[in-house]
Design an enzyme around this catalytic site. Sequence first.
Site, short mmCIF file in Angstrom:
data_model
loop_
_atom_site.label_atom_id
_atom_site.label_comp_id
_atom_site.label_asym_id
_atom_site.label_seq_id
_atom_site.Cartn_x
_atom_site.Cartn_y
_atom_site.Cartn_z
NE ARG A 122 -3.24 -2.93 0.40
CZ ARG A 122 -3.94 -3.52 -0.54
NH1 ARG A 122 -4.02 -3.01 -1.75
NH2 ARG A 122 -4.57 -4.65 -0.29
CD GLU A 151 -5.94 -8.69 5.80
OE1 GLU A 151 -4.78 -8.28 5.71
OE2 GLU A 151 -6.93 -8.05 5.40
CG ASP A 184 -8.76 -2.32 5.85
OD1 ASP A 184 -7.92 -1.69 6.50
OD2 ASP A 184 -8.49 -3.02 4.86
CD GLU A 235 -5.39 -0.56 1.93
OE1 GLU A 235 -4.83 -0.37 3.03
OE2 GLU A 235 -5.91 -1.64 1.60
C1 BDP Z 1 -5.48 -3.72 4.77
C2 BDP Z 1 -4.56 -3.81 3.60
C3 BDP Z 1 -3.56 -4.91 3.69
C4 BDP Z 1 -2.91 -4.91 5.06
C5 BDP Z 1 -3.97 -5.01 6.12
C6 BDP Z 1 -3.43 -4.85 7.52
O1 BDP Z 1 -5.34 -3.96 2.46
O2 BDP Z 1 -2.64 -4.74 2.65
O3 BDP Z 1 -2.01 -5.96 5.19
O4 BDP Z 1 -4.90 -3.98 5.97
O5 BDP Z 1 -3.63 -3.78 8.08
O6 BDP Z 1 -5.88 -2.38 4.84
O7 BDP Z 1 -2.87 -5.76 8.08
#
Ligand code: BDP
Length: 696
Positions: free
Chosen positions: A148, A275, A348, A376
């Site tokens: 990002r 994630e 997010d 982002e």
């Molecule tokens: C989201 C992003 C991702 C990040 C994740 C995070 O899309 O790339 O790894 O958050 O904060 O906003 O861990």
Amino acid sequence: MKSNHLFHAFLMVAAGCALASCAPEKPADTDGHTLWLGEAAAALPSCSQTTLDVVNANLGFLSEKVSLERLASFDESLGEEGYRLTWDKAGVTASANTEQGLLYASFDLLRRQACCQKPVVGETVSSVPAFRYRLLNHWDNPNGTVERGFAGKSLWKWEEIVVDDLAANAPIYAEYARANASIGINGTVLNNVNANPCMLTEEYLIKVKTLADIFRPYGLKVYLSLNFAAPKHLAGLNTSDPLDEKVVEWWNGKVAEIYSLIPDFGGFLVKANSEGQSGPQDYGRTHADGANMLADALKPYGGIVMWRAFVYAATSPDRARQAVEEFKPLDGQFRDNVIIQIKNGPIDFQPREPFSPLFGQLERTQVMAEMQVTQEYLGHSNHLVYLHPMWKECLDSDTYQKGEGSTVAAITEGKVIPYRYSAIAGVANIGDSINWCGHHFAQANWYAFGRMAWNPDLSSEQIADEWLKQTFATTDKHFIQPVKEMMLSSRETTVHYEMPLGLHHVFAGAGHYGPGPWEGSIRPDWSPLYYHKAGADGVGFDRTRNGSAAVEQYHEPLCSMYNDVTTCPEELLLWFHHLPWDYTMKSGRTLWDELCLTYQSGIDAVRSYMEVWNGVEPYVDNHRFQQVAVKLERQAKDAIWWRDAVMRYFQSFSGLDLPEGCTPFQHDLDYLRQFRLRISIYETPALDKLPEYVLP
Ligand code: BDP
């Protein structure tokens, strides 16, 4: 050379301070690399310096006489980093308990000078940071990519860092530290939360030490993100279970190794069980088990663990509920050197979210806010968006945790429940781009984050005002006033053309640039369909007591206010409610018309920014003027693109037309759906790869 710079700086300030009434002389071209420090950015002493060397270099750029006073007995009211400035006839005295306090005092004086703030003889000003830990989080990978990141590649050239030879390392690292010190940032997490285990190998740690040595005189400590499975990856253990003796032993040894290299190492940032990242739950353990294991290892050295609350499982019917569901049951179980790091909103980093309810739900656990400085979801470094109003909206939100006044700021500062530590983090927007941030105005967000972390009470206006005066070396109101107004409205404008009235996550996947309301995904909760729930019956996510009941995670009176469609703020309407297209808004218009017209107001506003910018051309050097102008034009086109895509798609359910007052759609749904930006999470799209639009 140096005195030349000094003279030049003095002239610039003198010229800037005189209120220009006629057309100004066109400033010389600049690439923006000196940030808000202007000529004073040249005050980079040699590498093996002390904090006092940095202070003295700063004083060389001041036209008033400054006396430094290191207080003989510790003044509790100033703490480790605060300072006091006292003006008398002879000049100004800067007093502090520590050299770091004097460092911040010297930058304060530089700022006052550039902003032409006239000191009053007899006046005393004290300044103490609100948060003890004021951190940037870099999402930089060892291979040079930045997740990002929209300002080139990573600033950290790992393969080029010469171990222990500070002079051999490019001045860029000192420049970076100096810029942070100038706005009060005192810590930096060097690597991505999606952490490559290699960052903890000796090969990297000795380079991290070199950076720490360069940063130290600027009061900037280093921290690392870690990969929870590092014991498996690096030591060949067959587990990374936080309760396994060998695992504990490995982490203790690793922490000892780090501190032998970097005695003032700050600590770890951890993304676990989120994630796809490994974490304690892989072994049937809790977040508390994982965080405490690391906290115990760091404790003897004074290090901290920032454990992220950004966790969610693909199967949940409402992702917005999950952080509270996972962390509330663990309240009180964390060591006192663990801080739970919570994103400003429950999903997010959307252009507008309500504050994360988790801030108000933990009574015996320290919490901190994570803001995103990199854009982002806000047009990357192509769009001019001043983010301070968005962050301040979160910090000023009242959680009602302990009755009125329990704002997110008060909670995280430790004023509601007295915490040992207070902290705030911002995901950096910095790369190796010449102007550091990709867009000249994105520098304002780095600046604003630091100033806010020092003093969350500062207004968006004051921060924009001082940033503009320093960055463009003028106090001329013909420039400052219109450009400041543009900055101040820009976040709301972005909400309007991207996701108004509580809509969220209507973006195309991966790149998060541009609309994709029709997109599915491998995970339901990564698909816009999951969030907007548009259909023939209407649009919006029902989070009321009859829906996902996410409203219940907010204390009263918020819970009832959000739950009731008539009292829910309209800017969050579709976040909390699913409503028919003909629902009557407060304006008397239907929801459909209101959505269309709100999008239109965003389109019109960016269009007007182009005019504002053209109007101030005489005050801006040609180079920066052109670069900003080109991007503003793209932003204006993107605003139409966003509206076209979202409302065209919604139209396929509502069957309604754009109301009067809207400019017509320029593309049909087929064209928009076929248009695909194939960018990765490390890229921003090139301007000429975006859809064609004609500006009205
Ligand atoms: C989201 C992003 C991702 C990040 C994740 C995070 O899309 O790339 O790894 O958050 O904060 O906003 O861990």
